[in-house]
Design an enzyme around this catalytic site. Structure first.
Site, PDB file in Angstrom:
ATOM      1  N   TRP A   1     -21.953 -88.071   4.837  1.00 49.16           N
ATOM      2  CA  TRP A   1     -21.385 -89.404   4.674  1.00 49.16           C
ATOM      3  C   TRP A   1     -20.069 -89.322   3.888  1.00 49.16           C
ATOM      4  CZ3 TRP A   1     -24.281 -92.234   7.753  1.00 49.16           C
ATOM      5  CH2 TRP A   1     -25.659 -92.065   7.798  1.00 49.16           C
ATOM      6  N   HIS A   6     -22.342 -92.242   0.338  1.00 44.11           N
ATOM      7  CA  HIS A   6     -22.918 -91.556  -0.825  1.00 44.11           C
ATOM      8  C   HIS A   6     -23.078 -92.499  -2.024  1.00 44.11           C
ATOM      9  CE1 HIS A   6     -23.380 -87.474   0.569  1.00 44.11           C
ATOM     10  NE2 HIS A   6     -22.215 -87.551   1.170  1.00 44.11           N
ATOM     11  N   ASP A  45     -18.340 -83.101  -2.647  1.00 39.37           N
ATOM     12  CA  ASP A  45     -17.323 -83.050  -1.585  1.00 39.37           C
ATOM     13  C   ASP A  45     -15.952 -82.625  -2.120  1.00 39.37           C
ATOM     14  OD1 ASP A  45     -18.733 -83.544   0.761  1.00 39.37           O
ATOM     15  OD2 ASP A  45     -18.691 -85.716   0.453  1.00 39.37           O
ATOM     16  N   ARG A  48     -16.368 -78.602  -2.970  1.00 42.52           N
ATOM     17  CA  ARG A  48     -16.421 -77.647  -1.859  1.00 42.52           C
ATOM     18  C   ARG A  48     -15.024 -77.194  -1.425  1.00 42.52           C
ATOM     19  NH1 ARG A  48     -18.451 -81.105   3.415  1.00 42.52           N
ATOM     20  NH2 ARG A  48     -18.023 -79.166   4.511  1.00 42.52           N
ATOM     21  N   HIS A  60     -23.897 -78.334   2.866  1.00 41.80           N
ATOM     22  CA  HIS A  60     -23.917 -79.770   3.170  1.00 41.80           C
ATOM     23  C   HIS A  60     -24.630 -80.094   4.484  1.00 41.80           C
ATOM     24  CE1 HIS A  60     -20.901 -81.213   0.067  1.00 41.80           C
ATOM     25  NE2 HIS A  60     -20.811 -79.898  -0.021  1.00 41.80           N
ATOM     26  N   HIS A 116     -26.126 -85.678  -4.045  1.00 39.91           N
ATOM     27  CA  HIS A 116     -25.276 -85.639  -2.850  1.00 39.91           C
ATOM     28  C   HIS A 116     -26.043 -85.188  -1.603  1.00 39.91           C
ATOM     29  CE1 HIS A 116     -21.373 -85.380  -0.795  1.00 39.91           C
ATOM     30  NE2 HIS A 116     -21.908 -84.353  -0.156  1.00 39.91           N
ATOM     31  N   ASP A 120     -26.598 -86.542   2.344  1.00 33.95           N
ATOM     32  CA  ASP A 120     -26.155 -85.881   3.577  1.00 33.95           C
ATOM     33  C   ASP A 120     -27.299 -85.555   4.535  1.00 33.95           C
ATOM     34  OD1 ASP A 120     -23.393 -85.894   3.305  1.00 33.95           O
ATOM     35  OD2 ASP A 120     -23.275 -83.894   2.410  1.00 33.95           O
ATOM     36  N   HIS A 126     -25.447 -84.168  10.182  1.00 32.32           N
ATOM     37  CA  HIS A 126     -25.543 -83.096   9.176  1.00 32.32           C
ATOM     38  C   HIS A 126     -26.791 -82.251   9.383  1.00 32.32           C
ATOM     39  CE1 HIS A 126     -22.336 -83.667   6.014  1.00 32.32           C
ATOM     40  NE2 HIS A 126     -22.093 -84.651   6.861  1.00 32.32           N
ATOM     41  N   HIS A 149     -18.426 -86.863  14.349  1.00 30.63           N
ATOM     42  CA  HIS A 149     -18.950 -86.695  12.994  1.00 30.63           C
ATOM     43  C   HIS A 149     -18.321 -87.722  12.046  1.00 30.63           C
ATOM     44  CE1 HIS A 149     -20.906 -84.193   9.831  1.00 30.63           C
ATOM     45  NE2 HIS A 149     -20.000 -84.821   9.099  1.00 30.63           N
ATOM     46  N   ASP A 153     -19.981 -90.517   9.555  1.00 27.44           N
ATOM     47  CA  ASP A 153     -19.802 -90.403   8.101  1.00 27.44           C
ATOM     48  C   ASP A 153     -19.138 -91.655   7.530  1.00 27.44           C
ATOM     49  OD1 ASP A 153     -20.880 -87.924   7.482  1.00 27.44           O
ATOM     50  OD2 ASP A 153     -18.951 -86.893   7.275  1.00 27.44           O
TER      51      ASP A 153
HETATM   52  N1  ADE Z   1     -19.921 -77.578   9.872  1.00 23.92           N
HETATM   53  C1  ADE Z   1     -20.730 -76.872  10.682  1.00 23.92           C
HETATM   54  N2  ADE Z   1     -21.810 -77.599  11.042  1.00 23.92           N
HETATM   55  C2  ADE Z   1     -21.676 -78.795  10.422  1.00 23.92           C
HETATM   56  C3  ADE Z   1     -22.472 -79.955  10.379  1.00 23.92           C
HETATM   57  N3  ADE Z   1     -23.631 -80.020  11.044  1.00 23.92           N
HETATM   58  N4  ADE Z   1     -22.050 -80.982   9.640  1.00 23.92           N
HETATM   59  C4  ADE Z   1     -20.912 -80.878   8.957  1.00 23.92           C
HETATM   60  N5  ADE Z   1     -20.103 -79.822   8.951  1.00 23.92           N
HETATM   61  C5  ADE Z   1     -20.480 -78.775   9.683  1.00 23.92           C
HETATM   62 ZN    ZN Z   2     -21.414 -83.653   1.840  1.00 19.19          ZN
HETATM   63 ZN    ZN Z   3     -20.237 -85.376   7.076  1.00 20.98          ZN
END
Ligand code: ADE
Ligand code: ZN
Ligand code: ZN
Length: 271
Positions: A1, A6, A45, A48, A60, A116, A120, A126, A149, A153
């Site tokens: 997210w 979050h 986040d 990382r 994550h 966190h 996720d 995720h 994605h 998120d």
């Molecule tokens: N990078 C690789 N796989 C992922 C996932 N499922 N979610 C977020 N980032 C990623």
């Molecule tokens: Zn995250």
């Molecule tokens: Zn994400």
């Protein structure tokens, strides 16, 4: 997210923490404000992307090698690599929050990670491998080019709430807490703690991962990747996704509170 998701999960959890857990968290986080969990919900986040924190990027998510939309499932042995994944990370950092032989700085980080990662693990993409968790599936949303994605998120939650500030998260959390306590989640929420076992954090996190992953087949790509690739997803797709997003954020908040209560109170299972 993103930030909104979050922060909202954290505010919901704050509503369901025991007094003992709340004071434990305020002390360890050194924050007595009314946003003590929300204020650290996105720390992982930022971390990382630092040199020191680069190792944590794979923590994550878990890249389920299932076959959506035909079959959806997560398998710990198959999908969680040696270097770790969100399931093993939840287990690891859960064990590092309370022990007195671990430094306060490390225990504080462990708590921030658990806050966190419990968020996720409720985002369906995720807990799914398909094109790098949907990062490789290009779509447009309200005419803006992005990827699948990212709309799960951020774009779809932000469209629903109309922003992503701390106050937007507080507002959304208030709505969801009301639904949990006496609204549309009042019945279902009693089942959300099923399978939660403080003595088996991997099994507990796998229940949450399986649950979120099931929405990949029903809602994220029900007609397969080809049906969303290159498409504008504001409209029917958004309308179908929103109830899942709302419920997953609500579940994450309820489960985070219950998990932290178990950790701090030294109990095995809720209730
Ligand atoms: N990078 C690789 N796989 C992922 C996932 N499922 N979610 C977020 N980032 C990623
Ligand atoms: Zn995250
Ligand atoms: Zn994400």
């Amino acid at each position: 997210w993103g930030t909104l998701g979050h922060d909202t999960v954290a505010f919901i959890a704050q509503s369901f923490l025991s007094n003992k857990t709340a004071s434990f968290a305020k002390t360890l986080l050194n924050d007595s404000s009314d946003a003590y969990l929300a204020n650290v919900a996105t720390w992982a986040d930022s971390y990382r992307y630092t040199t020191e924190g680069a190792f944590s990027a794979p923590l994550h998510y878990i890249d389920a090698l299932d076959d959506p939309p035909t079959s959806c499932d997560v398998d710990f042995e198959r999908d969680c690599p040696e270097e770790g994944c969100i399931v093993s990370a939840i287990a690891n950092y859960t064990s590092r929050i309370t022990p007195s032989n671990i430094s306060v700085a490390e225990r504080q980080k462990a708590l921030k990670w658990v806050i966190h990662f419990l968020g996720d693990i409720h985002q369906p993409l995720h807990v799914e491998n398909l094109e790098i968790g949907g990062n490789g599936i290009n779509v447009t949303f309200d005419g803006v080019a992005t990827n699948l994605h990212h709309i799960w998120d951020s774009n779809m939650p932000e469209k629903l709430i109309g922003g992503y500030s701390l106050e937007d998260a507080r507002t959304w959390s208030g709505e969801l807490v009301a639904e949990i306590q006496s609204g549309k989640y009042a019945n279902a929420s009693s089942t959300w703690l099923n399978g939660m076992d403080r003595n088996d954090p991997v099994a507990s996190a796998m229940v949450w991962a399986q649950d979120a992953n099931s929405y990949v087949c029903t809602t994220v790509v029900p007609q397969g990747q080809g049906a969303v690739e290159g498409k504008e997803l504001e409209g029917e797709y958004y309308d179908a996704a929103i109830p899942v997003i709302q419920q997953q954020i609500a579940k994450a908040g309820v489960r985070l509170a219950a998990w932290l209560n178990l950790i701090v109170e030294g109990k095995t299972s809720p209730g």
